[in-house]
Design a protein around this motif. Structure first.
Motif, PDB file in Angstrom:
ATOM      1  N   LYS A  93       0.944  -1.310  -0.058  1.00 51.02           N
ATOM      2  CA  LYS A  93       0.071   0.046  -0.264  1.00 51.02           C
ATOM      3  C   LYS A  93       0.890   1.304  -0.180  1.00 51.02           C
ATOM      4  CE  LYS A  93      -4.178  -1.909   2.189  1.00 51.02           C
ATOM      5  NZ  LYS A  93      -5.059  -1.844   3.417  1.00 51.02           N
ATOM      6  N   GLU A  94       2.090   0.980   0.321  1.00 52.71           N
ATOM      7  CA  GLU A  94       3.018   2.240   0.414  1.00 52.71           C
ATOM      8  C   GLU A  94       3.979   2.386  -0.795  1.00 52.71           C
ATOM      9  OE1 GLU A  94       4.876   2.578   4.252  1.00 52.71           O
ATOM     10  OE2 GLU A  94       3.431   1.744   5.399  1.00 52.71           O
ATOM     11  N   LEU A  95       3.658   1.559  -1.900  1.00 54.39           N
ATOM     12  CA  LEU A  95       4.397   1.704  -2.994  1.00 54.39           C
ATOM     13  C   LEU A  95       4.630   2.843  -3.623  1.00 54.39           C
ATOM     14  CD1 LEU A  95       5.871  -0.071  -5.303  1.00 54.39           C
ATOM     15  CD2 LEU A  95       3.502  -0.136  -6.376  1.00 54.39           C
ATOM     16  N   THR A  96       5.887   3.503  -3.930  1.00 55.50           N
ATOM     17  CA  THR A  96       5.874   4.623  -4.591  1.00 55.50           C
ATOM     18  C   THR A  96       6.828   4.624  -5.845  1.00 55.50           C
ATOM     19  OG1 THR A  96       8.116   5.009  -3.134  1.00 55.50           O
ATOM     20  CG2 THR A  96       6.045   5.770  -2.252  1.00 55.50           C
ATOM     21  N   LEU A  97       6.517   5.432  -6.667  1.00 52.21           N
ATOM     22  CA  LEU A  97       7.334   5.598  -7.963  1.00 52.21           C
ATOM     23  C   LEU A  97       6.912   4.207  -8.781  1.00 52.21           C
ATOM     24  CD1 LEU A  97      10.584   7.220  -6.823  1.00 52.21           C
ATOM     25  CD2 LEU A  97       8.486   8.200  -7.716  1.00 52.21           C
ATOM     26  N   GLY A  98       6.323   3.325  -8.357  1.00 54.68           N
ATOM     27  CA  GLY A  98       5.832   2.051  -9.150  1.00 54.68           C
ATOM     28  C   GLY A  98       7.215   1.018  -8.773  1.00 54.68           C
ATOM     29  N   THR A  99       8.141   1.400  -7.807  1.00 54.33           N
ATOM     30  CA  THR A  99       9.255   0.310  -7.870  1.00 54.33           C
ATOM     31  C   THR A  99       9.746   0.524  -6.676  1.00 54.33           C
ATOM     32  OG1 THR A  99      10.939   2.349  -8.440  1.00 54.33           O
ATOM     33  CG2 THR A  99      10.107   1.269 -10.190  1.00 54.33           C
ATOM     34  N   GLN A 100       9.287   1.352  -5.522  1.00 56.57           N
ATOM     35  CA  GLN A 100      10.092   1.297  -4.084  1.00 56.57           C
ATOM     36  C   GLN A 100       8.909   1.157  -2.943  1.00 56.57           C
ATOM     37  OE1 GLN A 100      12.497   4.544  -3.575  1.00 56.57           O
ATOM     38  NE2 GLN A 100      14.034   3.934  -5.176  1.00 56.57           N
ATOM     39  N   ILE A 101       9.109   0.076  -2.099  1.00 55.70           N
ATOM     40  CA  ILE A 101       8.285   0.102  -0.744  1.00 55.70           C
ATOM     41  C   ILE A 101       9.134   0.347   0.273  1.00 55.70           C
ATOM     42  CG2 ILE A 101       6.660  -1.283   0.443  1.00 55.70           C
ATOM     43  CD1 ILE A 101       6.348  -3.055  -2.160  1.00 55.70           C
ATOM     44  N   PRO A 102       8.729   1.271   1.158  1.00 56.55           N
ATOM     45  CA  PRO A 102       9.583   1.469   2.329  1.00 56.55           C
ATOM     46  C   PRO A 102       9.559   0.453   3.312  1.00 56.55           C
ATOM     47  CG  PRO A 102       8.079   3.329   1.872  1.00 56.55           C
ATOM     48  CD  PRO A 102       7.805   2.222   1.089  1.00 56.55           C
ATOM     49  N   ILE A 103      10.786  -0.086   3.888  1.00 64.76           N
ATOM     50  CA  ILE A 103      10.772  -1.208   4.624  1.00 64.76           C
ATOM     51  C   ILE A 103      10.735  -0.746   6.049  1.00 64.76           C
ATOM     52  CG2 ILE A 103      12.242  -3.142   5.599  1.00 64.76           C
ATOM     53  CD1 ILE A 103      13.482  -3.109   2.693  1.00 64.76           C
ATOM     54  N   SER A 104       9.700  -1.108   7.020  1.00 63.65           N
ATOM     55  CA  SER A 104       9.620  -0.714   8.286  1.00 63.65           C
ATOM     56  C   SER A 104      10.119  -2.123   9.243  1.00 63.65           C
ATOM     57  CB  SER A 104       8.042  -0.441   8.678  1.00 63.65           C
ATOM     58  OG  SER A 104       7.253  -1.530   8.578  1.00 63.65           O
ATOM     59  N   VAL A 105      10.841  -1.661  10.323  1.00 63.84           N
ATOM     60  CA  VAL A 105      11.182  -2.710  11.217  1.00 63.84           C
ATOM     61  C   VAL A 105      10.641  -2.550  12.613  1.00 63.84           C
ATOM     62  CG1 VAL A 105      13.273  -3.678  12.324  1.00 63.84           C
ATOM     63  CG2 VAL A 105      13.415  -2.574  10.163  1.00 63.84           C
ATOM     64  N   SER A 106      10.017  -3.622  13.056  1.00 61.07           N
ATOM     65  CA  SER A 106       9.527  -3.783  14.526  1.00 61.07           C
ATOM     66  C   SER A 106      10.425  -4.911  15.110  1.00 61.07           C
ATOM     67  CB  SER A 106       8.161  -3.941  14.513  1.00 61.07           C
ATOM     68  OG  SER A 106       7.785  -5.192  13.838  1.00 61.07           O
ATOM     69  N   ILE A 107      10.375  -4.660  16.507  1.00 55.46           N
ATOM     70  CA  ILE A 107      11.114  -5.863  17.384  1.00 55.46           C
ATOM     71  C   ILE A 107       9.962  -6.384  18.336  1.00 55.46           C
ATOM     72  CG2 ILE A 107      12.909  -6.292  18.845  1.00 55.46           C
ATOM     73  CD1 ILE A 107      14.363  -3.940  17.647  1.00 55.46           C
ATOM     74  N   LYS A 108       9.883  -7.778  18.182  1.00 46.93           N
ATOM     75  CA  LYS A 108       8.616  -8.502  19.145  1.00 46.93           C
ATOM     76  C   LYS A 108       9.408  -8.464  20.604  1.00 46.93           C
ATOM     77  CE  LYS A 108       9.068 -12.085  16.593  1.00 46.93           C
ATOM     78  NZ  LYS A 108       8.802 -13.490  15.990  1.00 46.93           N
ATOM     79  N   GLY A 109       8.325  -8.165  21.475  1.00 46.71           N
ATOM     80  CA  GLY A 109       8.754  -8.427  22.936  1.00 46.71           C
ATOM     81  C   GLY A 109       8.821  -7.384  23.412  1.00 46.71           C
ATOM     82  N   GLU A 110       8.959  -7.344  25.036  1.00 51.97           N
ATOM     83  CA  GLU A 110       9.195  -6.059  25.676  1.00 51.97           C
ATOM     84  C   GLU A 110      10.657  -5.460  25.707  1.00 51.97           C
ATOM     85  OE1 GLU A 110       7.623  -4.355  28.276  1.00 51.97           O
ATOM     86  OE2 GLU A 110       5.558  -5.625  27.331  1.00 51.97           O
ATOM     87  N   ASN A 111      11.568  -6.384  25.310  1.00 53.25           N
ATOM     88  CA  ASN A 111      12.985  -5.765  25.088  1.00 53.25           C
ATOM     89  C   ASN A 111      13.161  -4.876  24.012  1.00 53.25           C
ATOM     90  OD1 ASN A 111      14.207  -7.218  27.565  1.00 53.25           O
ATOM     91  ND2 ASN A 111      14.125  -9.026  26.003  1.00 53.25           N
ATOM     92  N   GLY A 112      12.284  -4.709  23.193  1.00 52.02           N
ATOM     93  CA  GLY A 112      12.164  -4.087  21.679  1.00 52.02           C
ATOM     94  C   GLY A 112      11.317  -2.710  21.826  1.00 52.02           C
ATOM     95  N   ARG A 113      10.697  -2.739  22.860  1.00 48.76           N
ATOM     96  CA  ARG A 113       9.587  -1.655  23.171  1.00 48.76           C
ATOM     97  C   ARG A 113      10.122  -0.193  22.786  1.00 48.76           C
ATOM     98  NH1 ARG A 113       6.883  -1.327  28.795  1.00 48.76           N
ATOM     99  NH2 ARG A 113       9.052  -0.787  29.274  1.00 48.76           N
ATOM    100  N   ASP A 114      11.449   0.035  23.545  1.00 43.39           N
ATOM    101  CA  ASP A 114      11.737   1.212  23.335  1.00 43.39           C
ATOM    102  C   ASP A 114      13.069   1.464  22.249  1.00 43.39           C
ATOM    103  OD1 ASP A 114      10.268   2.350  25.205  1.00 43.39           O
ATOM    104  OD2 ASP A 114      11.511   1.648  26.943  1.00 43.39           O
ATOM    105  N   ALA A 115      13.343   0.331  21.429  1.00 44.98           N
ATOM    106  CA  ALA A 115      14.731   0.051  20.755  1.00 44.98           C
ATOM    107  C   ALA A 115      14.348   0.947  19.270  1.00 44.98           C
ATOM    108  CB  ALA A 115      14.948  -1.086  20.208  1.00 44.98           C
TER     109      ALA A 115
END
Length: 417
Positions: A93-115
């Motif tokens: 849904k975030e495809l731009t210019l017909g060629t690029q999609i932003p990569i988002s990163v998340s971290i599972k668990g409590e240890n990644g909450r503030d990372a």
């Protein structure tokens, strides 16, 4: 001075330990932020229906299906984060210019909450293409070698054709579709599971990650038929070979003397020789050694073929002897080489043997052995090149050579080790 340095040494050690403990206490209390890079994190794509619902498909380019992720967090939290906790996502849904999609990163668990986490590269590179499909014939091929005494006969792919779907540019690039089966050690007919391999026009393997096919659960198999190998002698009908008046026929031989054949099992079992008829060897008024090249494939029974189709020709050598003369065929490896320069290597250009004719009494020639009596002298040949050199023969007393013989050699500089 030394006394000053060593005075109160115990107190100094205690002070050092207290300082170190204090530093560790401060560090652990403050728990500073630091970062760590995790490599080869797979990128999960979501909401692909944005593309596929429009009869299109996509390809991931430039190796961006995996990324490196740098995570910044407090040291105590970072030490508890594993690569499996990191989720990299590309949303169509975030495809731009017909060629690029932003990569988002998340971290599972409590240890990644503030990372904080950043992917490298930051965008998934894609190519949008029309979805298409096409039908292709499947050609069976084998790798490996069956057990000794057997050769691969017929290979049949099951199924014989396939429907492949995917990006149009990829489908259009398919030049051939192969069912590859491993026959190593096989000694009987079999149906084996095969791998599907696609090739482009340059014989490069095509990645099938973005493709689908209709093979289903049954998959792809190949029926492998083995043929047994048998060595068969060559039988020559020499009745049509005649020497000129005053000459006589010497040895007649075929090279090779036998060939390997394969094919119909019953016909192979019944085949005992390959007969070359007199019409193929007919020659009259011969006064010198003569050779005939015979295509033996013309004399194989139907259903029988040569294992190696490059050996379809044999050479028949006919030796002609003059009255009172005896012919000797000396293999090149039995010729003694004299005075070869130390910096040269020698080989024979084409010859397999050399023919020597000696005239003398039967009593002498019947007991004469030519072994170790044939030589070439290279004292006058000091440079690399191809030369024709005379062949010397140590003759028995009272005998003469019918004619002189020579042989072609090749001299090459020795390779430096």
């Amino acid at each position: 001075m030394r006394e000053k340095l060593t005075r109160n040494l115990g107190l100094k050690v205690v002070a050092f330990l207290i300082a170190s403990f204090t530093w560790l206490l401060v560090v652990n209390t403050d728990d500073p932020e630091t970062d760590k890079t995790y490599t080869n994190i797979p990128v999960k794509v979501v909401n692909t229906e944005v593309i596929t619902n429009n009869n299109s498909t996509y390809q991931i380019l430039d190796g961006t299906s995996e990324v490196d992720v740098t995570v910044t967090a407090k040291r105590s939290e970072l030490s508890k984060i594993d690569a499996e906790d990191i989720v990299a996502t590309a949303d169509f849904k975030e495809l731009t210019l017909g060629t690029q999609i932003p990569i988002s990163v998340s971290i599972k668990g409590e240890n990644g909450r503030d990372a904080k986490a950043i992917a490298s590269p930051r965008n998934l590179q894609v190519k949008i293409d029309a979805e298409t499909k096409n039908n292709f014939p499947i050609t069976a091929t084998s790798v490996g070698t069956p057990r000794d005494g057997y050769i691969i006969g017929d290979l049949s792919a099951n199924p014989e054709k396939i429907t492949i779907s995917g990006p149009k540019t990829v489908i259009d690039s398919i030049n051939k579709v192969m069912a590859e089966v491993n026959v190593s050690g096989l000694s009987e007919n079999a149906t084996l599971e095969a791998g599907l391999v696609l090739y482009d026009v340059n014989n490069n393997v095509i990645d099938q990650a973005q493709l689908s096919n209709n093979l289903g659960e049954d998959g792809l198999t190949v029926d492998v038929e083995l043929y047994q190998i048998k060595s068969i002698p060559i039988n020559l009908d020499t009745s049509g070979i005649m020497a000129a008046e005053g000459y006589k026929i010497g040895e007649i031989k075929a090279e090779p003397k036998e060939v390997q054949v394969t094919g119909d099992e019953k016909k192979i079992k019944d085949l005992t020789a390959i007969d070359i008829p007199a019409s193929a060897l007919s020659a009259t008024d011969l006064t010198e050694r003569t050779e005939r090249v015979i295509d033996i494939s013309d004399y194989l029974p139907e259903g029988v073929q040569l294992v190696d189709d490059t050996t379809d020709s044999i050479v028949v050598s006919i030796t002609i002897e003059q009255p009172g003369a005896r012919t000797f065929e000396v293999p090149t490896n039995a010729i003694m080489v004299k005075n070869l320069a130390d910096d040269l290597d020698m080989s024979y250009k084409d010859a397999v043997d050399v023919v020597i004719q000696i005239r003398g009494s039967s009593e002498v020639l019947d007991v004469y052995s030519i072994a170790k009596k044939v030589s070439i002298d290279l004292k006058d040949y000091k440079d690399p090149g191809t030369y024709t050199v005379p062949v010397d023969v140590e003759l028995p007393e009272g005998c003469t050579r019918v004619d002189e013989a020579s042989i072609s050699i090749v001299l090459e500089s020795k390779k430096k080790e």
